[in-house]
Design a protein around this motif. Structure first.
Motif, mmCIF file in Angstrom:
data_model
loop_
_atom_site.group_PDB
_atom_site.id
_atom_site.type_symbol
_atom_site.label_atom_id
_atom_site.label_comp_id
_atom_site.label_asym_id
_atom_site.label_seq_id
_atom_site.Cartn_x
_atom_site.Cartn_y
_atom_site.Cartn_z
ATOM 1 N N PRO A 131 24.301 -4.244 -23.670
ATOM 2 C CA PRO A 131 23.081 -3.901 -22.915
ATOM 3 C C PRO A 131 22.316 -2.713 -23.491
ATOM 4 C CG PRO A 131 24.874 -4.406 -21.398
ATOM 5 C CD PRO A 131 25.467 -4.411 -22.784
ATOM 6 N N CYS A 132 23.025 -1.765 -24.106
ATOM 7 C CA CYS A 132 22.339 -0.586 -24.645
ATOM 8 C C CYS A 132 21.384 -0.947 -25.774
ATOM 9 C CB CYS A 132 23.360 0.444 -25.135
ATOM 10 S SG CYS A 132 24.361 -0.111 -26.529
ATOM 11 N N ARG B 27 30.408 -13.852 -17.542
ATOM 12 C CA ARG B 27 28.953 -13.950 -17.432
ATOM 13 C C ARG B 27 28.312 -12.579 -17.288
ATOM 14 N NH1 ARG B 27 26.755 -19.520 -15.241
ATOM 15 N NH2 ARG B 27 24.874 -18.428 -15.780
ATOM 16 N N LYS B 28 29.082 -11.627 -16.743
ATOM 17 C CA LYS B 28 28.535 -10.281 -16.585
ATOM 18 C C LYS B 28 28.258 -9.623 -17.934
ATOM 19 C CE LYS B 28 30.825 -9.378 -12.152
ATOM 20 N NZ LYS B 28 31.823 -8.538 -11.453
ATOM 21 N N HIS B 29 28.956 -10.082 -18.977
ATOM 22 C CA HIS B 29 28.797 -9.483 -20.296
ATOM 23 C C HIS B 29 27.669 -10.120 -21.092
ATOM 24 C CE1 HIS B 29 32.475 -6.973 -20.206
ATOM 25 N NE2 HIS B 29 32.930 -7.920 -19.422
ATOM 26 N N MET B 30 27.044 -11.163 -20.541
ATOM 27 C CA MET B 30 25.943 -11.797 -21.257
ATOM 28 C C MET B 30 24.692 -10.928 -21.173
ATOM 29 S SD MET B 30 26.435 -15.777 -20.197
ATOM 30 C CE MET B 30 27.996 -16.610 -20.452
ATOM 31 N N ILE B 31 23.932 -10.927 -22.245
ATOM 32 C CA ILE B 31 22.727 -10.118 -22.316
ATOM 33 C C ILE B 31 21.554 -10.910 -21.748
ATOM 34 C CG2 ILE B 31 21.190 -8.853 -23.830
ATOM 35 C CD1 ILE B 31 23.988 -7.703 -23.605
ATOM 36 N N LYS C 68 13.289 -8.831 -25.257
ATOM 37 C CA LYS C 68 13.493 -10.053 -26.036
ATOM 38 C C LYS C 68 13.334 -9.769 -27.524
ATOM 39 C CE LYS C 68 11.966 -13.307 -22.442
ATOM 40 N NZ LYS C 68 10.949 -14.319 -22.065
ATOM 41 N N ALA C 69 12.375 -8.898 -27.862
ATOM 42 C CA ALA C 69 12.168 -8.544 -29.264
ATOM 43 C C ALA C 69 13.347 -7.745 -29.799
ATOM 44 C CB ALA C 69 10.869 -7.745 -29.406
ATOM 45 N N ARG C 70 13.900 -6.863 -28.987
ATOM 46 C CA ARG C 70 15.004 -6.021 -29.445
ATOM 47 C C ARG C 70 16.279 -6.810 -29.704
ATOM 48 N NH1 ARG C 70 13.612 -1.274 -25.055
ATOM 49 N NH2 ARG C 70 12.020 -0.208 -26.296
ATOM 50 N N MET C 71 16.383 -8.004 -29.159
ATOM 51 C CA MET C 71 17.566 -8.830 -29.398
ATOM 52 C C MET C 71 17.681 -9.241 -30.864
ATOM 53 S SD MET C 71 17.691 -11.258 -26.007
ATOM 54 C CE MET C 71 19.303 -11.902 -26.408
ATOM 55 N N LYS D 218 17.810 -1.286 -24.643
ATOM 56 C CA LYS D 218 17.157 -0.117 -24.045
ATOM 57 C C LYS D 218 16.327 0.670 -25.043
ATOM 58 C CE LYS D 218 19.104 -1.129 -20.168
ATOM 59 N NZ LYS D 218 18.280 -1.788 -19.128
ATOM 60 N N TYR D 219 16.667 0.573 -26.319
ATOM 61 C CA TYR D 219 15.988 1.380 -27.330
ATOM 62 C C TYR D 219 15.595 0.503 -28.507
ATOM 63 C CZ TYR D 219 18.733 4.794 -24.706
ATOM 64 O OH TYR D 219 19.317 5.510 -23.707
ATOM 65 N N ASN D 220 14.556 0.933 -29.194
ATOM 66 C CA ASN D 220 14.206 0.285 -30.449
ATOM 67 C C ASN D 220 15.221 0.639 -31.525
ATOM 68 O OD1 ASN D 220 11.927 -1.229 -29.764
ATOM 69 N ND2 ASN D 220 10.553 0.520 -30.029
ATOM 70 N N TYR D 221 15.257 -0.179 -32.547
ATOM 71 C CA TYR D 221 16.233 -0.010 -33.633
ATOM 72 C C TYR D 221 16.139 1.364 -34.285
ATOM 73 C CZ TYR D 221 17.945 -0.576 -38.449
ATOM 74 O OH TYR D 221 18.571 -0.401 -39.649
ATOM 75 N N ASN D 222 14.919 1.835 -34.517
ATOM 76 C CA ASN D 222 14.759 3.091 -35.248
ATOM 77 C C ASN D 222 15.078 4.323 -34.420
ATOM 78 O OD1 ASN D 222 12.574 2.991 -33.562
ATOM 79 N ND2 ASN D 222 11.026 2.898 -35.170
ATOM 80 N N SER D 223 15.217 4.180 -33.096
ATOM 81 C CA SER D 223 15.557 5.332 -32.263
ATOM 82 C C SER D 223 16.968 5.254 -31.703
ATOM 83 C CB SER D 223 14.563 5.454 -31.093
ATOM 84 O OG SER D 223 14.599 4.284 -30.288
ATOM 85 N N MET D 224 17.641 4.095 -31.871
ATOM 86 C CA MET D 224 18.977 3.933 -31.277
ATOM 87 C C MET D 224 20.020 4.878 -31.867
ATOM 88 S SD MET D 224 21.147 0.454 -30.677
ATOM 89 C CE MET D 224 19.727 -0.294 -29.913
ATOM 90 N N PRO D 225 20.109 5.081 -33.188
ATOM 91 C CA PRO D 225 21.112 6.013 -33.706
ATOM 92 C C PRO D 225 20.980 7.404 -33.115
ATOM 93 C CG PRO D 225 20.208 4.689 -35.481
ATOM 94 C CD PRO D 225 19.388 4.401 -34.264
ATOM 95 N N LYS D 226 19.738 7.881 -32.932
ATOM 96 C CA LYS D 226 19.528 9.197 -32.344
ATOM 97 C C LYS D 226 20.073 9.244 -30.934
ATOM 98 C CE LYS D 226 15.844 12.463 -31.137
ATOM 99 N NZ LYS D 226 14.382 12.694 -31.113
ATOM 100 N N LYS D 227 19.849 8.160 -30.185
ATOM 101 C CA LYS D 227 20.352 8.111 -28.819
ATOM 102 C C LYS D 227 21.865 8.134 -28.808
ATOM 103 C CE LYS D 227 16.398 7.754 -26.655
ATOM 104 N NZ LYS D 227 15.946 8.760 -25.664
ATOM 105 N N LYS D 228 22.488 7.417 -29.762
ATOM 106 C CA LYS D 228 23.946 7.375 -29.804
ATOM 107 C C LYS D 228 24.530 8.742 -30.114
ATOM 108 C CE LYS D 228 24.370 2.521 -31.112
ATOM 109 N NZ LYS D 228 24.749 1.599 -32.189
#
Length: 711
Positions: free
Chosen positions: A141-142, A265-269, A277-280, A145-155
């Protein structure tokens, strides 16, 4: 001076090599001009262990590369005395999640390009046309929540691993900048490409999958199929191997599995917006790099999915596995709301799914291998059909009695061209379509004499979207026509479904540059009529509701659940329309209905055009790319591949420029690496060159030329 039998000062040095099978490190005295093959030969001789080392190769962890060019020297690879190499098997255990959500433990080559690994994987599974599939990492799910280019910073901000290092598991395309050129150009090479052989030739699996050891599920594993309970369980260590299947995939992979457990099913995105949808699409592996180079290790989990929505030569007679896996991917896209549909369409999909489940319990005599015609006979039948079509020509022209006249479609329809801040009603006009143009006239006489047309709409390159509600007798065709300002919206309203089917088929073909004389017109029209008929509920169900225990969440997308929960009668009424379909036909109808949805085959990315601070959506489809509104999804501009000249990618700054006949566009991608967009566009162009010639094989070189960013 001589030390340990070696002359010190002769330029030789100690090379450290870890033999992963033995977990033992060896030191070899080498010189920089020693080739890689010589290193492996000396290492095997030094081990003095009698076993087959032919599947082993050298892996350089710190550089994240395989040393597979055995004739290259250590110096050419840049290997020096401080290097630690791994001597490790190229084929490793990988847990693969199929589109039907089941897991298989497979032996996969971690040293070849991902595209080649997928080809071998599909050969083992009996899935034809592997160029349509690829591997991707499972999403959490995380990731939405974030675009690819900002996810490492969030992590980095949110967590630190136990070893004190930032908790940064390798993301897709992490290593592209290290291995891609500073700038590269793709061009539309029009050289002919022949697809993989049409005739099915599937020997027994050449590599035997093995079970993963208990306790090592890999960093991406979430849920696995439990053969003992016939269900899915999250975070377990069991999955299906060929030993459990006795090497037979046909009956296993061609059948729909039981529904997953509520826990699984709870683990499905489930994306909740167009941006999610784009971030998938961040998860796709780079087809030009090996699996190992992309942060995947032994016993990790990857998902095998259909990536390109162009299914070539889908033949029920020997594509049972492929059809079932496409059906399953379509089903979960709808249930997870990755693709939208109307309420009536959802009921139709639920009815077809119910028929599939019911037929799966019944014997299917037409699937018996003894009753299936041979591929050679199929090819002969197809050739005879093509010849008949060519000789007889098209019979769709009801307005012309000889072949010298251009086919034309004429009718009285309602038309609306919306304008801002004004409310306008539909107006009736006389329509005629010829030569890919739509003409509107005020009277029938003006139409007959072709005088004073109110509108002249060029349908080539326009977007055609259905807007249908059968219960309200609404049959609307939405046209988005290219113009200097972007895409202009227009609406055509038909009076009933047969009229709608004629004009919708006409507009769809014209948008692709095909006229009414095209032999596919009648097929397109019939497909639309069948699609509408399946949405029309029957007066009463064909099955007693009390005889089935239907769980609505297994058939209906969450946004419709409140309305349909406890109302299985409506699903059964819709099922009455499809109750006579055999198993394969029910799946094929499901796939065709999925392909008829407006958003089918549209892969989204969040981008920024150069000079703009605003984020927008880029939609990549089989024949075109589209600039879209990030909130509403409205099409703002469309560019078709047949007008594309070339594209340039700067891997350092991750900018992509595409050159068309009339303009150039440049953008950066926020939701995924630029390579993912590059590969989708090049992949669709590659698939458009396929030809039904059984004597040819898959042209991997052309695929990588169009998708890999070669100079």
């Amino acid at each position: 001076m001589i030390a340990n039998g070696q002359i010190v000062g002769d330029g030789s040095w100690n090379l450290r090599v870890l033999v992963t099978d033995l977990q033992a490190e060896r030191q070899l005295r080498v010189k920089s001009d020693l080739h890689i093959g010589g290193v492996m030969l000396r290492l095997v001789e030094d081990l003095e262990i009698s076993m087959d080392w032919s599947d082993h190769a050298l892996w350089w962890p710190s550089k994240n590369i395989w040393l597979t060019r055995t004739r290259s020297t250590l110096d050419q690879y840049g290997v020096q005395a401080d290097a630690l190499l791994h001597f490790t098997p190229m084929h490793k255990n990988l847990r693969v999640q199929l589109p039907d959500l089941r897991y298989l433990d497979m032996k996969v080559d971690f040293s070849v390009k991902t595209f080649s690994a997928v080809i071998h994987l599909c050969k083992d599974l009996g899935i034809r046309h592997p160029e349509e599939l690829s591997l991707c990492k499972p999403l959490e799910p995380c990731h939405l929540k974030y675009n690819y280019n900002s996810m490492p910073k969030k992590k980095v901000e949110n967590g630190v691993a136990k070893n004190g290092h930032p908790n940064l598991p390798p993301d897709t395309n992490t290593f592209i900048a290290n291995s891609s050129p500073d700038g590269s150009t793709g061009s539309l090479d029009k050289s002919g490409f022949m697809c993989a052989p049409v005739t099915p030739s599937r020997p027994p699996p050449s590599s035997t999958p093995v079970s993963s050891p208990v306790g090592n599920t890999g960093s991406w594993g979430r849920q696995v199929y439990n053969s003992e309970t016939n269900g899915y369980s999250p975070n377990l260590t069991t999955s299906i191997s060929s030993e459990q299947l006795n090497g037979s995939y046909d009956s296993f992979l061609a059948q729909t599995p039981p529904p997953p457990s509520p826990e699984a099913r709870k683990h499905m995105i489930r994306p909740k917006s167009l941006v999610e949808k784009a971030r998938m699409n961040v998860a796709w592996l780079d087809s030009s790099l090996s699996i190992m180079e992309q942060g995947v290790r032994e016993y990790d989990t990857l998902c095998l999915r259909f990536k390109f929505y162009v299914f070539y030569d889908l033949n029920p007679k020997y594509d049972a596995i492929r059809i079932n896996q496409i059906y399953e991917q379509a089903r979960w896209q709808l249930l997870n709301e990755e693709i939208d549909c109307t309420e009536e369409e959802m009921l139709m999909f639920a009815a077809l799914q119910l028929q599939v489940n019911l037929q799966a319990k019944q014997p299917q005599p037409h699937l018996d291998n003894g009753n299936v015609s041979s591929p050679v006979e199929d090819d002969i039948d197809a050739a005879l059909t093509d010849l008949q079509t060519t000789l007889e020509g098209s019979t769709i022209n009801s307005y012309a009695n000889d072949i010298t006249q251009v086919p034309e479609l004429c009718d009285e329809l309602r038309f609306l061209k919306p304008k801002r801040f004004t409310l306008k009603a539909y107006k009736r006009y006389w329509f005629t379509c010829r030569d890919l143009h739509l003409y509107l006239y005020k009277s029938k006489e003006e139409m007959i004499h072709r005088q004073n047309s109110i509108y002249d709409i060029n349908l080539r390159g326009c977007e055609v979207t259905p807007d249908v509600n059968i219960s309200q007798n609404k049959y609307v065709i939405k046209l988005e026509v290219p113009s200097a300002e972007g895409m202009s919206e227009m609406y055509i309203r038909c009076d009933e479904e047969s009229q709608y089917a004629k004009w919708m088929a006409c507009c769809r073909l014209a948008s692709k540059g095909r006229s009414l004389a095209d032999s596919s017109y009648e097929t397109e029209k019939q497909t639309i009529l069948e699609f509408l008929q399946m949405q029309r509920p029957a007066d009463e169900p064909a099955i007693n509701p009390s005889s089935l225990d239907l769980q609505a969440e297994d058939y209906i997308a969450p946004r419709f659940l409140k309305k349909f929960r406890g109302k299985n009668q409506r699903i059964l009424e819709a099922h009455a329309n499809v109750k006579d379909l055999p198993l394969i036909e029910a799946k094929m109808n499901y796939i065709k209905a999925w392909q008829s949805l407006p958003d089918y085959g549209l892969t989204l990315f969040v981008i920024k055009f150069m000079g703009s601070k605003k984020e927008e959506l880029l939609g990549v489809a089989p024949t075109r790319i589209m600039k879209m509104d990030i909130t509403t999804g409205d099409h703002l501009k469309t560019w078709r591949y047949n007008t594309m000249i070339a594209w340039n990618v700067n891997w350092e700054v991750k900018h992509m420029m595409i050159q068309f006949e009339d303009c150039n566009i440049m953008f950066s991608c926020s939701s995924a690496d630029c390579k993912v967009v590059h590969e989708f566009i090049g992949g669709y162009i590659f698939l458009s060159t396929r030809s039904k010639d059984a004597s040819q094989t898959l042209n991997e070189e052309l695929f990588h030329k169009l998708t890999g960013g070669w100079s």
